[in-house]
Design an enzyme around this catalytic site. Structure first.
Site, PDB file in Angstrom:
ATOM      1  CG  HIS A 131      24.052   1.871   3.993  1.00  0.00           C
ATOM      2  ND1 HIS A 131      25.062   2.750   4.206  1.00  0.00           N
ATOM      3  CD2 HIS A 131      23.162   2.865   3.655  1.00  0.00           C
ATOM      4  CE1 HIS A 131      24.502   4.017   3.947  1.00  0.00           C
ATOM      5  NE2 HIS A 131      23.347   3.957   3.559  1.00  0.00           N
TER       6      HIS A 131
ATOM      7  NE  ARG B  71      18.329   4.270   5.367  1.00  0.00           N
ATOM      8  CZ  ARG B  71      19.072   5.280   4.523  1.00  0.00           C
ATOM      9  NH1 ARG B  71      18.708   6.058   3.994  1.00  0.00           N
ATOM     10  NH2 ARG B  71      20.274   5.133   4.512  1.00  0.00           N
TER      11      ARG B  71
ATOM     12  CG  LEU C  89      27.740   5.424   0.727  1.00  0.00           C
ATOM     13  CD1 LEU C  89      26.815   4.012   0.767  1.00  0.00           C
ATOM     14  CD2 LEU C  89      26.787   6.282   1.468  1.00  0.00           C
TER      15      LEU C  89
ATOM     16  CD  GLN D 292      19.082   0.331   2.526  1.00  0.00           C
ATOM     17  OE1 GLN D 292      19.766   1.434   3.013  1.00  0.00           O
ATOM     18  NE2 GLN D 292      18.003   0.121   2.118  1.00  0.00           N
TER      19      GLN D 292
ATOM     20  CG  PHE E   7      18.452   9.425  -3.770  1.00  0.00           C
ATOM     21  CD1 PHE E   7      19.506  10.348  -4.255  1.00  0.00           C
ATOM     22  CD2 PHE E   7      18.754   9.067  -2.528  1.00  0.00           C
ATOM     23  CE1 PHE E   7      20.512  10.584  -3.760  1.00  0.00           C
ATOM     24  CE2 PHE E   7      20.215   9.248  -1.870  1.00  0.00           C
ATOM     25  CZ  PHE E   7      20.795  10.093  -2.668  1.00  0.00           C
TER      26      PHE E   7
ATOM     27  NE  ARG F 238      20.215   3.382  -0.661  1.00  0.00           N
ATOM     28  CZ  ARG F 238      20.453   4.246   0.206  1.00  0.00           C
ATOM     29  NH1 ARG F 238      20.487   3.777   1.693  1.00  0.00           N
ATOM     30  NH2 ARG F 238      20.661   5.648   0.067  1.00  0.00           N
TER      31      ARG F 238
ATOM     32  CD  GLU G  14      19.935   5.447  -3.647  1.00  0.00           C
ATOM     33  OE1 GLU G  14      20.373   4.724  -2.709  1.00  0.00           O
ATOM     34  OE2 GLU G  14      18.655   5.812  -3.874  1.00  0.00           O
TER      35      GLU G  14
ATOM     36  CG  HIS H 262      24.384   1.932  -0.106  1.00  0.00           C
ATOM     37  ND1 HIS H 262      24.959   2.106  -1.279  1.00  0.00           N
ATOM     38  CD2 HIS H 262      23.856   3.026   0.169  1.00  0.00           C
ATOM     39  CE1 HIS H 262      24.721   3.175  -1.800  1.00  0.00           C
ATOM     40  NE2 HIS H 262      23.891   3.707  -1.140  1.00  0.00           N
TER      41      HIS H 262
HETATM   42  C1  LIG Z   1      28.196   6.821   4.906  1.00  0.00           C
HETATM   43  C2  LIG Z   1      26.712   6.885   5.098  1.00  0.00           C
HETATM   44  C3  LIG Z   1      25.984   7.854   4.250  1.00  0.00           C
HETATM   45  C4  LIG Z   1      24.647   8.143   4.324  1.00  0.00           C
HETATM   46  N1  LIG Z   1      23.979   8.962   3.283  1.00  0.00           N
HETATM   47  C5  LIG Z   1      22.772   9.370   3.870  1.00  0.00           C
HETATM   48  C6  LIG Z   1      22.071  10.105   2.879  1.00  0.00           C
HETATM   49  O1  LIG Z   1      22.613  10.673   2.013  1.00  0.00           O
HETATM   50  N2  LIG Z   1      20.725  10.367   3.281  1.00  0.00           N
HETATM   51  C7  LIG Z   1      20.083   9.751   4.104  1.00  0.00           C
HETATM   52  O2  LIG Z   1      18.937  10.088   4.316  1.00  0.00           O
HETATM   53  N3  LIG Z   1      20.778   8.892   4.966  1.00  0.00           N
HETATM   54  C8  LIG Z   1      22.099   8.658   4.892  1.00  0.00           C
HETATM   55  N4  LIG Z   1      22.690   7.610   5.662  1.00  0.00           N
HETATM   56  C9  LIG Z   1      21.949   7.281   6.709  1.00  0.00           C
HETATM   57  C10 LIG Z   1      21.813   8.413   7.776  1.00  0.00           C
HETATM   58  O3  LIG Z   1      22.859   9.107   7.761  1.00  0.00           O
HETATM   59  C11 LIG Z   1      21.694   7.878   9.164  1.00  0.00           C
HETATM   60  O4  LIG Z   1      20.750   7.044   9.349  1.00  0.00           O
HETATM   61  C12 LIG Z   1      21.492   8.962  10.233  1.00  0.00           C
HETATM   62  O5  LIG Z   1      22.558   9.928  10.035  1.00  0.00           O
HETATM   63  C13 LIG Z   1      21.536   8.582  11.657  1.00  0.00           C
HETATM   64  O6  LIG Z   1      21.607   9.527  12.645  1.00  0.00           O
HETATM   65  P1  LIG Z   1      21.285   9.399  14.053  1.00  0.00           P
HETATM   66  O7  LIG Z   1      21.159  10.731  14.732  1.00  0.00           O
HETATM   67  O8  LIG Z   1      20.270   8.570  14.319  1.00  0.00           O
HETATM   68  O9  LIG Z   1      22.592   8.655  14.544  1.00  0.00           O
HETATM   69  P2  LIG Z   1      24.124   9.147  14.385  1.00  0.00           P
HETATM   70  O10 LIG Z   1      24.259  10.446  13.754  1.00  0.00           O
HETATM   71  O11 LIG Z   1      25.008   8.038  14.267  1.00  0.00           O
HETATM   72  O12 LIG Z   1      24.242   9.861  15.891  1.00  0.00           O
HETATM   73  C14 LIG Z   1      24.446   8.805  16.981  1.00  0.00           C
HETATM   74  C15 LIG Z   1      24.875   9.451  18.334  1.00  0.00           C
HETATM   75  O13 LIG Z   1      24.931   8.676  19.536  1.00  0.00           O
HETATM   76  C16 LIG Z   1      26.285   8.896  20.113  1.00  0.00           C
HETATM   77  N5  LIG Z   1      26.280   7.730  20.912  1.00  0.00           N
HETATM   78  C17 LIG Z   1      26.197   6.179  20.560  1.00  0.00           C
HETATM   79  N6  LIG Z   1      26.401   5.478  21.231  1.00  0.00           N
HETATM   80  C18 LIG Z   1      26.500   6.110  22.599  1.00  0.00           C
HETATM   81  C19 LIG Z   1      26.753   5.697  23.907  1.00  0.00           C
HETATM   82  N7  LIG Z   1      26.891   4.453  24.265  1.00  0.00           N
HETATM   83  N8  LIG Z   1      26.853   6.604  24.905  1.00  0.00           N
HETATM   84  C20 LIG Z   1      26.743   7.806  24.427  1.00  0.00           C
HETATM   85  N9  LIG Z   1      26.613   8.461  23.069  1.00  0.00           N
HETATM   86  C21 LIG Z   1      26.502   7.450  22.384  1.00  0.00           C
HETATM   87  C22 LIG Z   1      27.122   8.961  19.176  1.00  0.00           C
HETATM   88  O14 LIG Z   1      28.064   9.801  19.832  1.00  0.00           O
HETATM   89  C23 LIG Z   1      26.413  10.003  18.155  1.00  0.00           C
HETATM   90  O15 LIG Z   1      26.475  11.346  18.804  1.00  0.00           O
HETATM   91  C24 LIG Z   1      23.930   7.429   5.408  1.00  0.00           C
HETATM   92  C25 LIG Z   1      24.570   6.721   6.244  1.00  0.00           C
HETATM   93  C26 LIG Z   1      26.054   6.206   6.122  1.00  0.00           C
HETATM   94  C27 LIG Z   1      26.786   5.342   6.879  1.00  0.00           C
END
Ligand SMILES: Cc1cc2nc3c(=O)[nH]c(=O)nc-3n(C[C@H](O)[C@H](O)[C@H](O)COP(=O)(O)OP(=O)(O)OC[C@H]3O[C@@H](n4cnc5c(N)ncnc54)[C@H](O)[C@@H]3O)c2cc1C
Length: 563
Positions: free
Chosen positions: A342, A377, A244, A232, A119, A278, A247, A234
């Site tokens: 992103h 990142r 997306l 960031q 990556f 990135r 990468e 992407h």
């Molecule tokens: C398209 C895409 C591809 C990616 N690919 C990669 C990758 O290959 N490798 C990598 O390392 N990172 C990747 N990332 C980044 C990474 O996926 C995210 O940063 C990470 O998954 C975020 O996880 P999280 O648990 O913090 O939040 P999320 O998975 O976004 O979960 C947030 C949670 O909070 C809840 N929530 C939000 N607001 C409220 C509210 N007001 N009340 C109640 N619940 C709420 C939602 O329902 C959800 O359950 C990618 C990001 C994107 C957008």
């Protein structure tokens, strides 16, 4: 009904990878745990992660936590806190094996070990992956573990306010999406894991739910947000949807070409080329597009030389996305891509155990800023952060909760919330939320994007102020109780407007170029003497106030960053 509807030792807001990993750990530490989520857990945005998760397993070539740490520090443009980075890189391998033991079906090497792909800006192929649906795999596995442990999930509760009482976070006030009405869930400790805020931008890889709710909720109870200017971009997103293209494509060897078919990165990152970090690639693409060497506002991602077999085996999801959203089959034609918003490197200030400056309140995942990503990142480090720091936050929140007995939630908290909600719902004219939301996203993209100019940021500050004035008169047309998206979108907009304010204030104050914060026209260089420090924003009487905090350096003094 006014009053606390339920109490738990640990309440986690958010059921993505960070929230679910925290829940498992807090449960296994002996706490009574509940998870609140506005979506069903497996619909959380983590499920969209494609390319993979970084850990120095050393399965593809020699690697170590030390090399992973160095890459991450350098990638962060030296703004990452090195104590947190070292923890992440040291603990990541065990965390990945734990996921594997729970059933995560990682892609394999020929001899059966977890496969790892290169990556951007990584000194070794370090990204473990499940084809290009890694997030989908992880989220299913974590949810299975929640179900196995019988952990209570309040699905379709929209968290709106954190309740601070007596210097402690003690409850969460939520709107019940299914049946309407407010519910107060009391907790000895609360972990916020609500993900990112990409929806602040019109072209984003983030889902509609990524509206930064947790950051704004924490801000409103006095907790600082760190490095909010660091959004960031992407380099490979589809126009106009922002979907997306991972990468992982460049990891597998894809080229980036301009309109003349030139691999233009040779002029920007001659060594790393398509595997530079990135921020470097997004800037290079934007330069090419601005210089008229783009193709309809995009550049081209060329996978053709990888061959059909490899594309179908390793990148089936990306192929499908390209075919569905831009009508291009990458086996035969290059995919038009451009930079899109992103990932938010900034977020709620925490220590390395996820604890915020407010007792009882923790944060993990994209909503938090511990900070392992600094100003930029590395791909694959976000998923790892959700797991490692989700686990750590779950453990420490549970231990604290188990050694403290009572909670005290004043009735006035819900009475005030109820009054605020009524005022909003009883308003019978005014401006519709989507108008303000669209303007916010469009102008953030124009004025606070890949490149930043002083006058544009100032202008954006004025725009956000006027949108906030207009928001005072926002009108929710749907007065119903059941799945009132009109209402929740209005509440999300309130969150996003405050976050935009914080971003602009931080961006204006950082008079240098570092990572995602690129000011080529007035401050083109990194300025370690004056800005090797984090921006910290707190909320006072409805306005952001800026402060600074030093970066933690353990081993790696800032160096010039070349790729
Ligand atoms: C398209 C895409 C591809 C990616 N690919 C990669 C990758 O290959 N490798 C990598 O390392 N990172 C990747 N990332 C980044 C990474 O996926 C995210 O940063 C990470 O998954 C975020 O996880 P999280 O648990 O913090 O939040 P999320 O998975 O976004 O979960 C947030 C949670 O909070 C809840 N929530 C939000 N607001 C409220 C509210 N007001 N009340 C109640 N619940 C709420 C939602 O329902 C959800 O359950 C990618 C990001 C994107 C957008």
């Amino acid at each position: 009904m006014i009053g606390v509807d339920a109490t738990h030792d640990v309440v986690i807001v958010g059921a993505g990878c960070a929230g679910m990993r925290a829940a498992i750990e807090a449960h296994d530490a002996g706490a009574d745990v509940a998870v609140i989520s506005k979506l069903h857990p497996t619909r959380s945005h983590s499920g969209a992660a494609e390319g993979g998760i970084n850990a120095a397993l050393g399965n593809a070539s020699e690697d170590s936590a030390e090399i992973h740490s160095y890459d991450t520090v350098k990638g962060s443009d030296y703004l990452g806190d090195q104590d947190a980075i070292e923890i992440l890189c040291r603990e990541a391998p065990e965390d990945v094996y734990q996921l594997e033991n729970w059933g995560a079906v990682f892609s394999r090497t020929d001899d059966g070990r977890i496969a790892q792909r290169p990556f951007g800006a990584a000194g070794a192929p370090r990204t473990a992956y499940a084809a290009d649906i890694t997030g989908h795999v992880l989220i299913q596995v974590l949810y299975e573990q929640l179900v196995k442990r019988d952990i209570l999930v309040y699905e379709e509760l929209f968290a709106w306010k954190l309740v601070e009482n007596d210097g402690r976070c003690q409850a969460v006030i939520c709107w019940d999406l299914l049946d309407g009405g407010l519910e107060t869930i009391g907790a000895k400790t609360v972990i916020v894991a609500t993900g990112g805020a990409g929806r602040l931008y019109v072209g984003t890889t983030n889902a509609y739910a990524c509206t930064g709710d947790g950051m704004a909720m924490a801000l409103r109870v006095g907790v600082p947000l760190k490095d909010m200017e660091m959004m960031q971009f992407h380099p490979t997103t589809l126009a106009p949807s922002g979907v997306l293209i991972t990468e992982g494509c460049r990891g597998e060897g894809a080229y980036l070409l301009n309109s003349s078919g030139e691999r233009f990165l040779k002029r920007y990152a001659p060594n790393a080329m398509e595997l530079a970090s990135r921020d470097v690639i997004s800037r290079a693409e934007q330069m090419e597009i601005d210089a008229g060497r783009g193709v309809d506002g995009s550049v081209l991602l060329d996978l053709r030389h990888l061959g059909a077999e490899r594309i179908i085996e390793r990148l089936p999801g990306s192929r499908e996305l390209a075919m569905t959203f831009v009508g291009v089959d990458p086996i035969y034609d290059p995919i038009p891509v451009r930079p899109g918003a992103h990932y938010h490197m900034g977020g709620i200030e925490t220590d390395v155990w996820g604890l915020t400056p407010l007792e009882g309140l923790y944060a993990a995942g994209e909503v938090a800023c511990v900070s392992v990503h600094g100003a930029n990142r590395l791909g694959g480090n976000a998923l790892m952060e959700t797991i490692t720091f989700g686990r750590r936050a779950g453990r420490t929140a549970a231990e604290w909760a188990l050694s403290h007995t009572t909670i005290d939630v004043p009735a006035s908290a819900e009475v005030d919330a109820e009054r605020e909600l009524r005022e909003l719902l009883d308003r019978n004219d005014g401006e519709r939320p989507w108008r303000i939301r669209d303007e916010l996203a469009q102008t953030m993209h124009e004025n606070f994007g890949v490149f930043r100019r002083e006058e544009q940021m100032q202008r954006q500050g004025e725009i956000v102020a006027s949108l906030r004035d207009r928001y005072e008169n926002v009108y929710v047309q749907d007065k119903g109780e059941v799945f009132n998206n009109d209402l929740t979108q209005a509440l999300e907009l309130g969150f996003m407007l405050e976050l935009a304010d914080c971003m602009v204030v931080s961006g204006l104050a950082r008079k240098e170029s570092r990572g995602a914060h690129a000011r080529p026209y007035d401050y083109p260089d990194r300025d370690d003497e004056n800005f090797l420090k984090h921006t910290m924003v707190t909320w006072h009487d409805g306005t952001p106030e800026l402060d600074w905090r030093p970066v933690t350096i353990t081993k790696w003094q800032p160096q010039e960053r070349t790729y």
